[in-house]
Design an enzyme around this catalytic site. Structure first.
Site, PDB file in Angstrom:
ATOM      1  N   GLU A 114      -3.352  70.308  39.554  1.00 52.71           N
ATOM      2  CA  GLU A 114      -2.724  70.684  40.822  1.00 52.71           C
ATOM      3  C   GLU A 114      -1.785  69.601  41.350  1.00 52.71           C
ATOM      4  OE1 GLU A 114      -2.880  73.557  41.962  1.00 52.71           O
ATOM      5  OE2 GLU A 114      -4.693  74.485  41.182  1.00 52.71           O
ATOM      6  N   ASP A 125      -8.605  72.838  32.968  1.00 52.66           N
ATOM      7  CA  ASP A 125      -8.346  71.909  34.065  1.00 52.66           C
ATOM      8  C   ASP A 125      -9.623  71.748  34.880  1.00 52.66           C
ATOM      9  OD1 ASP A 125      -8.141  74.560  34.902  1.00 52.66           O
ATOM     10  OD2 ASP A 125      -6.036  74.401  35.410  1.00 52.66           O
TER      11      ASP A 125
END
Length: 372
Positions: free
Chosen positions: A128, A69
């Protein structure tokens, strides 16, 4: 290859944190680095603010994926580091700067020394929120290079550097963002009987929703409802017409998540009647459980026991949310915890992972992928 160079890369990435689907500088940094690597075996595709990088194998029969990520959190950094965030209000407080530097280290090795099989590196935005895993998996770009297996890691402040924690089956929970709005009738604080106070309604709802966990969920199962933010009203002497609750739901199974949502909506109908108001649920990000493939995980544990016998730590299931679970819902693989030994937790403004974990993780992943 000097693995310590990736500590410097981490520090550079740490200074340019960007939130979901705004990772333009991060993408540019990654592209600039990747474009300097030997290009004979490399192919690169952009996907929104993310990247897909394929390394062609020498005699491929399958494609092995590795995902990192790349986004940050809207947190004001308080580490005092010389290389702290240059983007006010944003911080790599979940370790994605380390995740990226580790992925670049592994990619750098295989760009010059390709493996037998194809490798796909997924630099995924918006972990997120609002969640980048599911849409990137559904993209044409990913479909063309879809891997047969996929792996990932997440830093863990509670483990020491050199430790890797993993388990077969459920590692991370199902997580759903929760946004609830209450709309009633405002009024003067001196005349409460002429208004419908939404601060009172929302406050009572916070307490009542916890009975879902204690009275509707099997006590041998587990679920958590957390309200992290409450907002209502505008001034102290006016009864609030609106109120808002923001939080999360975490469960160890999709079935339990469905039970929680069903009961929440049933409670809301009762609240509308009891408090003469309108209760609305707003969709947020959902994170599917990280369910490690038993065979793939067992093979990795065997590898660790053979090559890094002091590193393996049996993990426990955690209520942490990670959208890597969407990859594992359709592709076999696993995720593991990487120890970084920080006194501060993930999402803390003072999180300061020990950087020695970076070269260690790169080495482990290179050796593991070479063994596949």
């Amino acid at each position: 290859m000097d693995l310590n160079q990736f500590i410097s890369i981490r520090r550079e990435l740490h200074q340019i944190p960007e939130t979901g689907y705004k990772e333009w500088k991060t993408q540019a940094y990654l592209l600039d680095y990747i474009n300097k690597l030997p290009s004979r075996y490399l192919e690169v595709k952009k996907w929104r603010t993310g990247l897909l990088v394929r390394v062609s194998g020498t005699s491929p029969t399958k494609t092995i994926g590795y995902r990192t990520d790349i986004d940050a959190l809207p947190i004001t950094e308080e580490t005092g580091l010389a290389f702290e965030s240059k983007h006010a209000g944003n911080m790599h407080a979940c370790g994605h700067d380390l995740h990226m530097s580790i992925a670049l280290g592994v990619l750098t090795h295989f760009a010059s020394k390709p493996a037998k099989d194809n490798l796909l590196f997924v630099f995924q935005p918006a972990e997120e929120g609002p969640g980048g895993a599911k849409p990137i998996m559904e993209s044409a770009e990913f479909a063309e290079w879809r891997p047969d297996s996929i792996y990932g890691l997440h830093i863990a402040p509670e483990y020491k550097v050199g430790q890797i924690a993993i388990k077969p089956g459920l590692l991370f929970a199902n997580t759903s963002e929760l946004f609830i709005s209450f709309k009633g009738k405002g009024g003067h604080a001196a005349y409460p009987h002429l208004a419908n106070d939404m601060v009172v309604a929302a406050s009572a709802f916070v307490g009542q929703m916890q009975t879902i966990i204690s009275r509707n969920i099997d006590p041998m199962d587990s679920a958590v409802i957390t309200i992290g933010r409450i907002h209502g009203g505008e001034i102290q002497n006016v009864i609030a017409e609106t109120a808002f609750l923001d939080g999360t739901i975490r469960t160890l199974s999709p079935e339990t998540m469905e039970i929680v949502w069903t009961r929440l909506k049933q409670l809301a109908k009762g609240w509308e009647e009891a408090y003469q108001c309108e209760v609305t649920f707003h969709a947020g990000s959902d994170y599917y459980q990280v369910d490690n493939d038993p065979a793939e995980t067992a093979a990795f544990i065997d590898f660790l026991k053979e090559s890094y016998p002091k590193s393996y730590v049996p993990a426990k299931s955690a209520m942490t949310g990670e959208d890597f679970g969407y990859f594992l819902s359709g592709i076999k693989g696993f995720m593991f915890w990487l120890g970084v030994d920080s006194e501060y937790s993930l999402h803390h403004a003072k999180l300061n992972p020990k950087e020695e974990a970076i070269p260690f993780a790169i080495e482990v992943l290179i050796h593991f992928l070479e063994s596949k």
